[in-house]
Design a protein around this motif. Structure first.
Motif, PDB file in Angstrom:
ATOM      1  N   ILE A 187      -7.917   6.892  -4.504  1.00 17.54           N
ATOM      2  CA  ILE A 187      -6.789   5.957  -4.313  1.00 17.54           C
ATOM      3  C   ILE A 187      -6.060   6.313  -3.018  1.00 17.54           C
ATOM      4  O   ILE A 187      -5.781   5.464  -2.152  1.00 17.54           O
ATOM      5  CB  ILE A 187      -5.814   6.043  -5.514  1.00 17.54           C
ATOM      6  CG1 ILE A 187      -6.503   5.583  -6.791  1.00 17.54           C
ATOM      7  CG2 ILE A 187      -4.567   5.244  -5.229  1.00 17.54           C
ATOM      8  CD1 ILE A 187      -5.735   5.989  -8.045  1.00 17.54           C
ATOM      9  N   PHE A 188      -5.803   7.630  -2.868  1.00 14.66           N
ATOM     10  CA  PHE A 188      -5.025   8.060  -1.705  1.00 14.66           C
ATOM     11  C   PHE A 188      -5.777   7.687  -0.417  1.00 14.66           C
ATOM     12  O   PHE A 188      -5.214   7.159   0.547  1.00 14.66           O
ATOM     13  CB  PHE A 188      -4.799   9.583  -1.764  1.00 14.66           C
ATOM     14  CG  PHE A 188      -3.936  10.083  -0.641  1.00 14.66           C
ATOM     15  CD1 PHE A 188      -4.493  10.576   0.525  1.00 14.66           C
ATOM     16  CD2 PHE A 188      -2.549  10.015  -0.746  1.00 14.66           C
ATOM     17  CE1 PHE A 188      -3.700  11.005   1.564  1.00 14.66           C
ATOM     18  CE2 PHE A 188      -1.758  10.445   0.297  1.00 14.66           C
ATOM     19  CZ  PHE A 188      -2.335  10.944   1.459  1.00 14.66           C
ATOM     20  N   PHE A 189      -7.082   7.910  -0.409  1.00 10.66           N
ATOM     21  CA  PHE A 189      -7.848   7.681   0.824  1.00 10.66           C
ATOM     22  C   PHE A 189      -7.834   6.197   1.194  1.00 10.66           C
ATOM     23  O   PHE A 189      -7.545   5.822   2.344  1.00 10.66           O
ATOM     24  CB  PHE A 189      -9.294   8.180   0.633  1.00 10.66           C
ATOM     25  CG  PHE A 189     -10.056   8.204   1.926  1.00 10.66           C
ATOM     26  CD1 PHE A 189     -10.987   7.218   2.195  1.00 10.66           C
ATOM     27  CD2 PHE A 189      -9.788   9.167   2.885  1.00 10.66           C
ATOM     28  CE1 PHE A 189     -11.664   7.213   3.400  1.00 10.66           C
ATOM     29  CE2 PHE A 189     -10.452   9.167   4.086  1.00 10.66           C
ATOM     30  CZ  PHE A 189     -11.393   8.187   4.348  1.00 10.66           C
ATOM     31  N   TYR A 240       0.800  -1.234   0.000  1.00 13.00           N
ATOM     32  CA  TYR A 240       0.000   0.000   0.000  1.00 13.00           C
ATOM     33  C   TYR A 240       0.827   1.275   0.000  1.00 13.00           C
ATOM     34  O   TYR A 240       0.320   2.347  -0.326  1.00 13.00           O
ATOM     35  CB  TYR A 240      -0.944   0.004   1.213  1.00 13.00           C
ATOM     36  CG  TYR A 240      -2.242  -0.699   0.861  1.00 13.00           C
ATOM     37  CD1 TYR A 240      -2.367  -2.058   1.103  1.00 13.00           C
ATOM     38  CD2 TYR A 240      -3.267  -0.044   0.213  1.00 13.00           C
ATOM     39  CE1 TYR A 240      -3.514  -2.729   0.728  1.00 13.00           C
ATOM     40  CE2 TYR A 240      -4.429  -0.711  -0.166  1.00 13.00           C
ATOM     41  CZ  TYR A 240      -4.532  -2.061   0.093  1.00 13.00           C
ATOM     42  OH  TYR A 240      -5.658  -2.734  -0.281  1.00 13.00           O
ATOM     43  N   GLU A 241       2.107   1.152   0.337  1.00  7.53           N
ATOM     44  CA  GLU A 241       2.897   2.405   0.334  1.00  7.53           C
ATOM     45  C   GLU A 241       2.974   2.965  -1.083  1.00  7.53           C
ATOM     46  O   GLU A 241       2.822   4.174  -1.298  1.00  7.53           O
ATOM     47  CB  GLU A 241       4.305   2.082   0.865  1.00  7.53           C
ATOM     48  CG  GLU A 241       5.078   3.279   1.343  1.00  7.53           C
ATOM     49  CD  GLU A 241       4.670   3.740   2.741  1.00  7.53           C
ATOM     50  OE1 GLU A 241       3.798   3.098   3.356  1.00  7.53           O
ATOM     51  OE2 GLU A 241       5.197   4.750   3.206  1.00  7.53           O
ATOM     52  N   LEU A 242       3.114   2.045  -2.040  1.00 10.78           N
ATOM     53  CA  LEU A 242       3.282   2.519  -3.438  1.00 10.78           C
ATOM     54  C   LEU A 242       2.041   3.276  -3.909  1.00 10.78           C
ATOM     55  O   LEU A 242       2.147   4.454  -4.277  1.00 10.78           O
ATOM     56  CB  LEU A 242       3.600   1.321  -4.347  1.00 10.78           C
ATOM     57  CG  LEU A 242       5.091   0.891  -4.256  1.00 10.78           C
ATOM     58  CD1 LEU A 242       5.320  -0.429  -4.958  1.00 10.78           C
ATOM     59  CD2 LEU A 242       5.932   1.999  -4.900  1.00 10.78           C
ATOM     60  N   PRO A 243       0.837   2.661  -3.878  1.00 13.28           N
ATOM     61  CA  PRO A 243      -0.306   3.453  -4.353  1.00 13.28           C
ATOM     62  C   PRO A 243      -0.437   4.765  -3.577  1.00 13.28           C
ATOM     63  O   PRO A 243      -0.781   5.807  -4.151  1.00 13.28           O
ATOM     64  CB  PRO A 243      -1.503   2.546  -4.080  1.00 13.28           C
ATOM     65  CG  PRO A 243      -0.976   1.221  -3.687  1.00 13.28           C
ATOM     66  CD  PRO A 243       0.474   1.318  -3.468  1.00 13.28           C
ATOM     67  N   LEU A 244      -0.094   4.745  -2.270  1.00 15.57           N
ATOM     68  CA  LEU A 244      -0.219   5.981  -1.489  1.00 15.57           C
ATOM     69  C   LEU A 244       0.635   7.076  -2.122  1.00 15.57           C
ATOM     70  O   LEU A 244       0.174   8.189  -2.393  1.00 15.57           O
ATOM     71  CB  LEU A 244       0.253   5.684  -0.047  1.00 15.57           C
ATOM     72  CG  LEU A 244       0.025   6.793   0.991  1.00 15.57           C
ATOM     73  CD1 LEU A 244      -1.446   6.896   1.326  1.00 15.57           C
ATOM     74  CD2 LEU A 244       0.849   6.515   2.242  1.00 15.57           C
ATOM     75  N   ILE A 245       1.880   6.755  -2.422  1.00 20.33           N
ATOM     76  CA  ILE A 245       2.798   7.776  -2.942  1.00 20.33           C
ATOM     77  C   ILE A 245       2.434   8.120  -4.396  1.00 20.33           C
ATOM     78  O   ILE A 245       2.300   9.295  -4.762  1.00 20.33           O
ATOM     79  CB  ILE A 245       4.250   7.255  -2.834  1.00 20.33           C
ATOM     80  CG1 ILE A 245       4.614   7.078  -1.345  1.00 20.33           C
ATOM     81  CG2 ILE A 245       5.220   8.192  -3.541  1.00 20.33           C
ATOM     82  CD1 ILE A 245       5.874   6.295  -1.116  1.00 20.33           C
ATOM     83  N   LEU A 246       2.161   7.049  -5.175  1.00 16.22           N
ATOM     84  CA  LEU A 246       1.824   7.337  -6.587  1.00 16.22           C
ATOM     85  C   LEU A 246       0.568   8.207  -6.633  1.00 16.22           C
ATOM     86  O   LEU A 246       0.452   9.125  -7.468  1.00 16.22           O
ATOM     87  CB  LEU A 246       1.602   6.016  -7.332  1.00 16.22           C
ATOM     88  CG  LEU A 246       2.889   5.176  -7.531  1.00 16.22           C
ATOM     89  CD1 LEU A 246       2.575   3.868  -8.239  1.00 16.22           C
ATOM     90  CD2 LEU A 246       3.902   5.992  -8.331  1.00 16.22           C
TER      91      LEU A 246
END
Lengths: 279, 407, 440, 467
Positions: D251-253, D206-212
């Motif tokens: 996505i971020f949420f 989940y870190e990746l989608p958070l940053i992307l």
């Protein structure tokens, strides 16, 4: 992810539903302020029960009452030797149990002599005895004995007063008194019949003499006849009885004793005829 | 042949001694395995780990220990250990008379104790060929169905709680509390009712109970519908339960499962219809059946059954005859010698008893058949190979009650 | 009211009743002339408490209160306790109404008892000693008080020097049969409810007011001065090997010469009956050994020696040291039942098996007497007796079932007579109306 | 004790209040004395000059330290407020009352929980890898607290305006997961090990989608400085990046809930499976740190969402045209409104604004506390509004109107999002770990990449052809 319908719709519907719940009245019953009313058939209340044969299931031996850490056991009743026992423990366990006797409220006719109004007694001498005993429950036995010396017996009022003053529990004092045969609760009586229960006297028919006395005096050893005239008690002949069991009536030993004599003596004593004529 | 007692090696036997603490993977090797299945289970491959699930665990519906052999998250194999709640109820029942058996079997299925306490009642009546007054029969059906609804409400709440949702359980308890308060005004107790008597029931319907029943019927099952709206279509809930723990028809019959888990596989077996007892033949209600046999089907089945129970309660209230609620019984009840098998449909399946009487006032043998005992056994084949979180979903959907399993 | 003193057999030693002077009130001069307080002077003068304790242990003296616990071990256990405050209690409370053995000793030779208590207190380091006497023996209590005053006058006790500051107090105790029990007596002296306590801890560890206390029977303490004076070896030569020394026995029943006699332990019951007792009038049916908690011995069992072990095997108990000879006129079942009923009435009621068990035993016995016998009663009786024995918290309960058990063991035909044929061989039993038993 | 002598009221020692006053008096006297001495000997002024001088030299460090302590001090009360909000909200949703014993409406419940946790003994079980075990809670808590430094609470009121604010944020929050794994590994307990490993799995997926997810905003804003990003979103509501990057917001949420370990994805300490996950063996204040860290995480992530997508401290309403309509001509800098220019509307303010506020607040109270009745909620509402307005005005006097407004708006939005998190916790069951993982890789990652391409494409097109 199964998406035959809009994927997030059900979740959102669920969330909206949850938000709607916020405004509905909540179900909690706030215990100390609001009380859930208990149905009349509630079986959680500690009430003394009879077994099928109608006899008391409990012998009021007090062990549970004394063991109860929060002293919530409220008990009263008659024990197998027909001596009434007293109430023990705080009775405010259930808010509505303000009245004195749980038994009376349970609607069962149980003789509850303790709560008959006992006649007041002059507590003056008792206070001196208590002062002498320094109000310490440890000297209870000595105080009880001297109290009996003064009043001739242990009146309920005296015991209650002693319990309040020394802080000992009433039932503990009462229990103490019942464990010593020389302390009596019944008022002093006119006549005392003492029978020796040693093995020698039993061999010489002491058992039958005692049985006869029990029958005619209507009480067991250590008790008083219903009309309060005669007390039946025990003595010790020290093995010197010969011929027949050793019986003392008002202090003088009978030459010989037999069940028939016992019957006549008992009758005479109860009729309050001086012992001379009866023999 | 050394008896199992001798096989137990003492703790100071170096081989059994625990190695120095600190390494997380050391486990006390078990006793020398007795069966070949145990041997195969306890030799732990590399990367695998033995984990104890229970006996003191938040979601094992009572006291059940499952030794899991897991490889990371995947459950390689599991070995349920039961017996923590065993008190030997069947043996105890042999020492009390038939009336004592009622209060002994009360805590067996503690979520719906009206059913488990009826075992001695039905079997004794069958042996005595006792004719129970009709009003008592109707009151019994009323009490059974009310208890069934409260048990199903609990089931739905537990299932959601085991999957992580914390709101449905509250609605479940809201519904259950109302019903249980009502039954308390009828029977005097809230969990273990002790209301059934041989020859009838303990007390007639009273005003307090009827008034509460009246205003509850008006909004009956409302809170259970709340639970349904929260859970039925919720994608996460559906994903966690759909297609999970699929029980095939043959497997269900082979394991002797009964109740909702069996009816979820398409087998319409319900004791109320298959071996009718009490006044069920005179009542119309149908048996909800589903076919795909997974946890989701079992959940939906419970919701349907609640609707049926409401129908039954309606009919019972309308057809309730007058008359006594207790048959005449001698003070010292001696049950004629003989054997009786009495079964009834509890919320978890067929609750039955095989009672043998030797003519005295004490049952000679009191063999209890508990449905969750058979339903729970399906957990082992179902969860092998699934993930750690699935064992909760599957076990919750089978709705076991450990009190009844361990007896 | 007091029984005569019989003279013992030809070579029976006189340890306890050596100074038993008939009739005359024994004062300290006469007693000292005959050697009273000499052992005390010798002990406190030349010997050390450890030496005296060693001699007592060597002498093999065992308690005469009925349990027969070695006195030396009891004292040593008390001495070794760290608590500085110790007590000594002389148990003169003769519980058995039919016995006056201890009373005779206390009336005839109070000096021996006081001296024994003083020596015990000196050895154990007790500041205070109590001699408990039953309130039904005022004469003995009076004489003991006189003896104590004389001893204080002599300066043996009651002074202010460290070990002489011992204060001996004679206390009259009233109570039921159970007060004779060690711990119950302590509770009574403390003024508490007369109920026994769990043992261990034994009184030698925590007794009166929770302090280490030595509780000995007066007969045991009376023998202590003789041992200190004559040495341990002399004492072990008397009596039997494992229970040396003598004890007082009271003869009664159909024996020719009833009375109290000093008997070396180990002599058989037959020797006692035929010797001082002057053998039995008429045909002997049984001998009751040990008072209400004792057991009945059959005629052929009279050869059992008077020791704790042998009596125990024979189903009797030393108890209060009474020997009652019974002839054919006594119905053993009835007597045993009445004795059990007496024990039940005098029980303190602390443990359920004792309070309810003994009552049911009495009812079963009454059932036999009155003939209402259920098939399994005999078996039930022995079973119940075993339970009461196992759950015993005090001596009374442990031996409560001895009478009935011994009658069942030795006089089984009498039981059958009552239960099967429903008639009493002694012709004594009518339907016995035990007030409580029959009606409930 | 004879009654004859009249008992004089001997002072039974000084009353407690007296003791406190005495202490204060002593302090004040000592201070005055010291000051007098310093001033007389001439040392005082020299010391003051020296302090001012060194202060000027490294004002930056002082400012940073002040900001850091301010942030640290802010997190604990924030956590208390959020815990209380969650307890109360979930309770209402479950038709329960929630905490209502400690303090009015149970408001001190979370404070009491904190004190209780403080007073419990933090016991170190045997066989535990002690250094790692004790450090884990500190790492987790600090990681979540450090990230607050860069978030702009109000105009000019951010801890530290870093150029690489966003990068610093993700770096700091990344450490938190290391703390979880440390806890899981070191507490020598199979369940906590599983919890720790699950945390690792979650980070990877989940870190990746958070940053992307944030790349879209970064591309639009052109900078990583959070303060600048918020400034770009000034003006009307539709300037917010949420409307320009709707997909990125979603996505971020979702990634944020997984990052914080909140309900659909709270498998790290899934109570029905792993007893208490990585925190099983912890007790006392150590468990307290984990507990606070989780709630501070929730607040931070919602604050970041607000900063990136919902326009930080901007009200979303462009004030200037309205003022124009109201006849206020000069471009108004909110700080120095000239009352006179308001014209007739000036009278409206003292008469209209207070009743509206009171009605609003008491209406809110009446809804929550329906059994109080209207009058009582009105009274309570009135008192509350006075307090709030008082606090706001005094804050305004100290800082400035914008800061006050900005702060209120920022907190409103953040706590709104936190409420959304709480709502999700109440209604959602837990997602299985493999479902969670493949949802991240199969759905979130492609969506995030798509969003980046689309935004990049759009920027190029706009720059090329329209400007």
């Amino acid at each position: 992810m199964r998406t035959d319908r809009i994927p997030g719709l059900a979740i959102v519907k669920g969330m909206l539903f949850a938000v709607r719940q916020v405004f509905r009245p909540n179900l909690t019953v706030r215990y100390p302020e609001e009380l859930n009313e208990i149905s009349p058939r509630h079986r959680g209340r500690l009430i003394l029960l009879y077994d099928e044969a109608g006899t008391l299931k409990c012998e009021t031996c007090f062990q549970c009452a004394q063991a109860c850490p929060i002293e919530c056991i409220d008990m009263g009743g008659v024990d197998t030797r027909n001596r009434y026992h007293v109430h023990w423990g705080a009775s405010e366990q259930y808010a509505e149990r303000r009245e004195e006797s749980a038994l009376r409220r349970s609607g069962r006719p149980v003789p509850d002599r303790t709560f008959d109004p006992f006649e007041p007694v002059d507590l003056g001498p008792l206070d001196e005895i208590l002062a002498a005993g320094k109000y310490k429950p440890a000297n209870a036995l000595a105080m009880l004995e001297s109290a009996q010396g003064v009043y001739g017996h242990l009146p309920v009022a005296a015991l209650q007063h002693m319990a309040h003053q020394t802080g000992a529990d009433y039932a503990a004092l009462y229990g103490m008194a019942t464990s010593y045969p020389h302390l009596h609760f019944e008022p002093p009586v006119g006549h005392i019949v003492r029978v020796c229960r040693c093995t020698q006297c039993t061999l010489l028919g002491g058992g039958r003499v005692l049985a006869a006395f029990r029958e005619h005096l209507g009480t067991d050893v250590g008790g008083v006849s219903p009309d309060g005239a005669v007390r039946l008690d025990v003595t010790a002949c020290g093995g010197t009885s010969s011929g027949s069991a050793y019986v003392e009536v008002d202090g003088e030993p009978l030459p010989k004793s037999s069940p028939e004599d016992a019957a006549t003596i008992a009758a005479a004593l109860r009729a309050n005829v001086p012992q001379g004529e009866a023999a | 042949m050394t008896t199992p007692r001798e096989q137990v090696r003492s703790l100071d036997d170096p081989e059994v001694m625990v190695q120095t603490p600190g390494t997380i993977y050391d486990t006390i090797p078990p006793l020398t395995p007795r069966t070949e299945r145990e041997a195969e289970f306890y030799d732990v491959g590399d990367g695998e780990m033995l984990v104890n699930l229970g006996p003191q665990h938040p979601s094992t519906h009572g006291v059940l220990r499952v030794v899991l052999k897991i490889d990371g998250e995947k459950i390689v194999d599991l070995d349920p250990v039961m017996g923590y709640l065993h008190r030997g109820v069947e043996k105890i029942c042999e020492h009390g008379d038939w009336h004592h058996a009622i209060s002994n079997t009360d805590p067996l299925e503690y979520a719906a104790s009206m059913f488990s306490e009826s075992l001695p009642v039905l079997s004794a009546e069958r042996l005595l060929e006792l004719e129970v007054p009709r009003r008592a029969e109707y009151i019994r059906v009323l009490a059974w169905e009310l208890n069934r609804i409260s048990s199903h409400a609990l089931f739905i709440g537990w299932l959601a709680l085991d999957l992580g949702g914390i709101t449905p359980i509250l609605y479940g308890f809201g519904e259950r509390d109302e019903i249980v308060e009502m039954l308390a005004s009828l029977t005097g107790q809230k969990l273990l009712f002790n209301y059934m008597r041989i020859g009838g029931v303990n007390g007639d319907l009273n005003h307090d109970f009827l008034s509460r029943l009246g205003d509850w019927m008006s909004r009956a099952g409302a809170r259970i519908n709340d639970q349904a709206t929260l859970m039925n279509e919720n994608e996460i809930f559906v994903n966690r339960t759909k297609g999970l723990g699929v029980v095939s028809r043959e497997m269900a019959l082979q394991y002797g499962m009964s109740g909702p888990p069996l009816r979820a596989t398409g087998v319409p077996y319900d004791v109320r219809r298959a071996h009718p007892y009490s006044v069920y033949p005179e009542l119309e209600f149908d048996i909800p059946v589903r076919s795909d046999g997974d946890s989701y089907a079992r959940y939906l089945l419970h919701v349907d059954e609640i609707k049926q129970s409401l129908r039954i309660i309606d009919q019972v209230l309308h057809q309730m005859p007058d008359g006594p609620v207790m048959a005449k019984l001698p003070r010292l009840l001696r049950v004629p010698p003989g054997r009786a098998f009495a079964a009834l449909e509890s919320p978890r399946g067929q609750y039955a008893v095989y009672a043998v009487s030797d003519g005295s006032d004490q049952p000679f043998r009191f063999r209890i058949h508990d449905p969750s005992f058979f339903n729970l056994q399906a957990v082992v084949p179902l969860t092998r190979g699934h993930l750690l979180a699935d064992i909760m979903a599957i076990m919750a959907s089978l709705d076991p009650i450990m009190g009844g399993i361990d007896k | 009211m007091s029984l005569p003193i019989l003279d013992g057999g030809k070579d029976w030693p006189q340890v306890l009743l050596a100074r038993a002077t008939e009739g005359k009130l024994p004062d300290i001069e006469a007693a000292e002339a005959k050697g009273a307080w000499e052992a005390f002077r010798k002990a406190t003068g030349e010997l050390s408490p450890e030496v005296v304790l060693h001699t007592i242990a060597e002498s093999g003296l065992r308690g005469r209160g009925g349990a027969g616990y070695p006195t030396g071990a009891k004292w040593r256990d008390c001495v070794t306790q760290p608590d500085p405050v110790h007590y000594v209690v002389a148990n003169g409370f003769e519980a058995d109404p039919g016995a006056q053995v201890d009373r005779t000793l206390m009336e005839l030779d109070p000096q021996a008892v006081v001296e024994g208590t003083a020596i015990a207190a000196w050895v154990v380091g007790a500041e205070q000693a109590i001699i408990a006497v039953s309130s039904s023996a005022p004469v003995a209590a009076e004489r003991l008080r006189v003896a104590v005053e004389e001893a204080e006058a002599r300066g043996y006790v009651g002074g202010d020097a460290d070990w002489r500051s011992l204060r001996i107090e004679v206390r009259e105790v009233t109570g039921s049969f159970v007060v004779g029990e060690e711990t119950v007596l302590l509770r009574a002296l403390e003024g508490q409810r007369a109920q026994p306590d769990q043992r261990p801890p034994h009184p030698s560890r925590s007794g009166l007011w929770g302090k280490p206390t030595v509780v000995n029977n007066v007969k045991t303490l009376a023998a202590v001065p003789w041992i200190v004076a004559h040495g341990a070896g002399a004492y072990t030569s008397l009596g039997s090997a494992e229970t040396p020394g003598t004890t007082l026995v009271q003869l009664g029943g159909v024996v020719r010469k009833p009375g109290v006699v000093e008997v070396p332990l180990g002599t058989t019951v037959r020797q006692i009956l035929d010797g001082p007792g002057g053998s039995v009038q008429g045909s002997l049916k049984a001998v009751l050994v040990g008072g209400p908690t004792g057991g009945f011995l059959p005629p052929d069992g009279l050869d059992t020696p008077l020791t704790y072990e042998d009596l125990g095997q024979a189903g009797a108990v030393a108890g209060s040291g009474t020997l009652l000879a019974l002839d054919e006129s006594a119905c053993l079942v009835e007597v045993a039942t009445l004795m059990t009923r007496y024990l039940n009435d005098n029980a303190c009621g602390k443990t359920i098996p004792c309070r309810i068990g003994t009552r049911r035993l009495a009812e079963l016995g009454a059932g036999f007497c009155s003939g209402h016998v259920r098939p399994r009663d005999a078996e039930l009786l022995s079973e119940l007796a075993a339970d009461v024995h196992d759950a015993a918290l005090c001596g009374l309960e442990k031996d409560a079932a001895n009478p009935l058990l011994s009658v069942m063991r030795y006089f089984a035909p009498e039981f059958e007579a009552h239960s099967v044929r429903g008639e009493c061989p002694a012709g004594v039993c009518q339907p016995l109306s035990l007030a409580g038993a029959a009606s409930s | 004790m004879s009654a004859a002598t009249t008992p004089t009221p001997t002072p039974a020692g000084v009353s407690p209040l007296g003791k406190v006053v005495l202490a204060l008096l002593a302090v004040v006297l000592a201070g005055a004395l010291a000051f007098f001495l310093l001033w007389v000997t001439g040392v005082g002024p020299l010391a003051v000059d020296w302090i001012i001088e060194t202060g000027d030299a490294n004002i930056e460090i002082l400012r940073f330290i002040a900001a850091a302590t301010g942030v640290l001090l802010f997190t604990v009360p924030a956590a208390f407020v959020i815990i209380y909000m969650e307890l109360k909200l979930i309770a209402q949703m479950n038709l329960r009352v929630g905490p209502d014993r400690t303090g009015p409406w149970g408001s001190l419940a979370s404070l009491m929980a904190g004190l209780k946790v403080l007073s419990k003994e933090d016991f170190t079980p045997r066989g535990v890898d002690v250094p790692v075990y004790t450090l884990a809670p500190a790492v987790v808590f600090l990681a979540s607290v450090m990230t607050l430094l860069v978030i702009p609470f109000a105009p000019g009121m951010a801890g530290y305006y870093m150029e690489l604010g966003l990068l610093y944020f993700f770096a700091a929050s990344g450490i938190g997961v290391v703390g979880l794994m440390m806890a899981g590994w070191s507490s020598f307990n199979k369940y906590s090990l599983l919890g720790g490993i699950r945390a690792a799995a979650a980070v990877i997926s989940y870190e990746l989608p958070l940053i992307l997810g944030t790349f879209g905003v970064v591309l639009l804003a052109g900078t990583l400085n959070l303060g600048q990003i918020v400034e770009n979103q000034a003006g009307w509501m539709w300037n917010w990046y949420a409307f320009q990057q709707p997909l990125a917001l979603i996505i971020f949420f979702i990634a944020a809930t997984a990052e914080a370990g909140r309900t659909p994805f709270d498998y790290t300490e899934a109570d029905s499976e792993l007893v208490a996950g990585f925190a099983t063996e912890y007790s006392g204040m150590r468990f307290g740190f984990f507990f606070f860290a989780e709630y501070v995480n929730v607040f931070i992530l919602s604050a970041l969402t607000v900063t990136l997508f919902l326009g930080g401290y901007h009200t979303g309403v462009d004030i200037d045209p309205i003022l124009g309509f109201l006849g206020v001509t000069t471009p108004v800098e909110l700080g120095n409104i000239d009352p006179g220019s308001l014209g007739p509307w000036l009278l409206a303010i003292p008469f209209l604004v207070p009743p509206i506020l009171v009605l609003a607040v008491s209406g809110l109270i009446w809804m929550v506390k329906s059994e109080w009745g209207i009058i009582k909620s009105l009274v309570v509402g009135f008192v509350l509004t006075n307090l709030l307005v008082g606090a706001a005005v005094s804050f305004w006097a100290i800082f400035s109107f914008e800061a006050l407004l900005g702060l209120l708006v920022f907190f409103g939005k953040s706590f709104g999002l936190v409420a959304l998190f709480v709502l999700m916790r109440a209604t959602y069951p837990r997602v299985r770990i493999d479902q969670m993982a493949n949802f991240a890789w199969k759905w979130l990652m492609p969506a995030a990449l798509l969003n980046i391409f689309v935004t990049a494409g759009a920027i190029i097109i706009v720059r090329e052809y329209f400007s």
